[in-house]
Design a protein around this motif. Structure first.
Motif, mmCIF file in Angstrom:
data_model
loop_
_atom_site.group_PDB
_atom_site.id
_atom_site.type_symbol
_atom_site.label_atom_id
_atom_site.label_comp_id
_atom_site.label_asym_id
_atom_site.label_seq_id
_atom_site.Cartn_x
_atom_site.Cartn_y
_atom_site.Cartn_z
ATOM 1 N N PHE A 1 0.845 -1.198 0.000
ATOM 2 C CA PHE A 1 0.000 0.000 0.000
ATOM 3 C C PHE A 1 0.876 1.242 0.000
ATOM 4 O O PHE A 1 1.931 1.279 0.642
ATOM 5 C CB PHE A 1 -0.884 0.014 1.246
ATOM 6 N N SER A 2 0.394 2.284 -0.691
ATOM 7 C CA SER A 2 1.044 3.589 -0.632
ATOM 8 C C SER A 2 -0.004 4.677 -0.817
ATOM 9 O O SER A 2 -1.110 4.433 -1.280
ATOM 10 C CB SER A 2 2.126 3.712 -1.713
ATOM 11 N N SER A 3 0.386 5.888 -0.428
ATOM 12 C CA SER A 3 -0.474 7.059 -0.606
ATOM 13 C C SER A 3 0.412 8.245 -0.951
ATOM 14 O O SER A 3 1.599 8.280 -0.596
ATOM 15 C CB SER A 3 -1.268 7.350 0.670
ATOM 16 N N HIS A 4 -0.161 9.199 -1.663
ATOM 17 C CA HIS A 4 0.550 10.426 -2.030
ATOM 18 C C HIS A 4 -0.445 11.568 -1.870
ATOM 19 O O HIS A 4 -1.512 11.543 -2.471
ATOM 20 C CB HIS A 4 1.039 10.333 -3.467
ATOM 21 N N VAL A 5 -0.104 12.563 -1.042
ATOM 22 C CA VAL A 5 -1.003 13.675 -0.767
ATOM 23 C C VAL A 5 -0.399 14.949 -1.339
ATOM 24 O O VAL A 5 0.760 15.270 -1.057
ATOM 25 C CB VAL A 5 -1.263 13.841 0.745
ATOM 26 N N LEU A 6 -1.204 15.659 -2.136
ATOM 27 C CA LEU A 6 -0.762 16.913 -2.735
ATOM 28 C C LEU A 6 -1.634 18.064 -2.251
ATOM 29 O O LEU A 6 -2.853 17.956 -2.200
ATOM 30 C CB LEU A 6 -0.817 16.823 -4.262
ATOM 31 N N ASP A 7 -0.982 19.155 -1.902
ATOM 32 C CA ASP A 7 -1.620 20.381 -1.418
ATOM 33 C C ASP A 7 -1.900 21.259 -2.642
ATOM 34 O O ASP A 7 -0.971 21.779 -3.265
ATOM 35 C CB ASP A 7 -0.649 21.054 -0.442
#
Length: 107
Positions: free
Chosen positions: A3-9
Motif C-alpha cells: 500500500f502507498s499514498s501520495h497527498v498533494l496540497d
C-alpha cells in the motif's frame, strides 16, 4: 499486498508534508486501527502491507491546514476501499485544499 499514498496540497502546489494518516481494517462489525504514519517530504507514505478486506484510510486534513494557518471545511478525509487481489499494489492518492478534495485508485 503493498500500500502507498501520495497527498498533494493544491493551495501551494506542493506535496503535503507531515500529514497524519491512520488505516483501519473492518473486523466483524467494527474497524480496528492497523497502521498509522505521517507523509514524508514528498507527501508520500508507503510500506504498509495489507491483506484482503475492507479498509478505511483517514487523512488528518484539519490538523494539516490548521498548522498552515487555514480554516478548513473537512476536519478529516476518510476513504473506504476494498482489497481483493493478493498480487496487486494499492495506491490511494489525495489532492486537497481547505474546502475540497479528490481521490482515486492509483497505480
Amino acid at each position: 499486498m503493498s500500500f502507498s499514498s501520495h497527498v498533494l496540497d493544491s493551495v501551494s502546489g506542493t506535496p503535503a508534508e507531515r500529514m497524519r494518516l491512520r488505516l483501519h481494517r473492518l473486523a466483524g462489525e467494527v474497524y480496528e486501527e492497523v497502521a498509522s504514519g505521517v507523509t514524508d517530504s514528498d507527501g508520500r507514505l508507503k510500506g504498509w502491507e495489507l491483506r484482503e478486506g475492507r479498509y478505511r484510510l483517514e487523512f488528518a486534513t484539519g490538523e494539516y491546514w490548521q498548522a498552515k494557518g487555514f480554516n478548513t471545511f473537512h476536519p478529516e478525509v476518510t476513504v473506504t476501499f476494498t482489497v481483493d487481489d493478493d498480487a496487486a499494489h494499492y495506491h490511494v492518492p489525495l489532492l486537497v485544499s481547505p474546502f475540497a478534495y479528490t481521490t482515486y485508485r492509483g497505480s
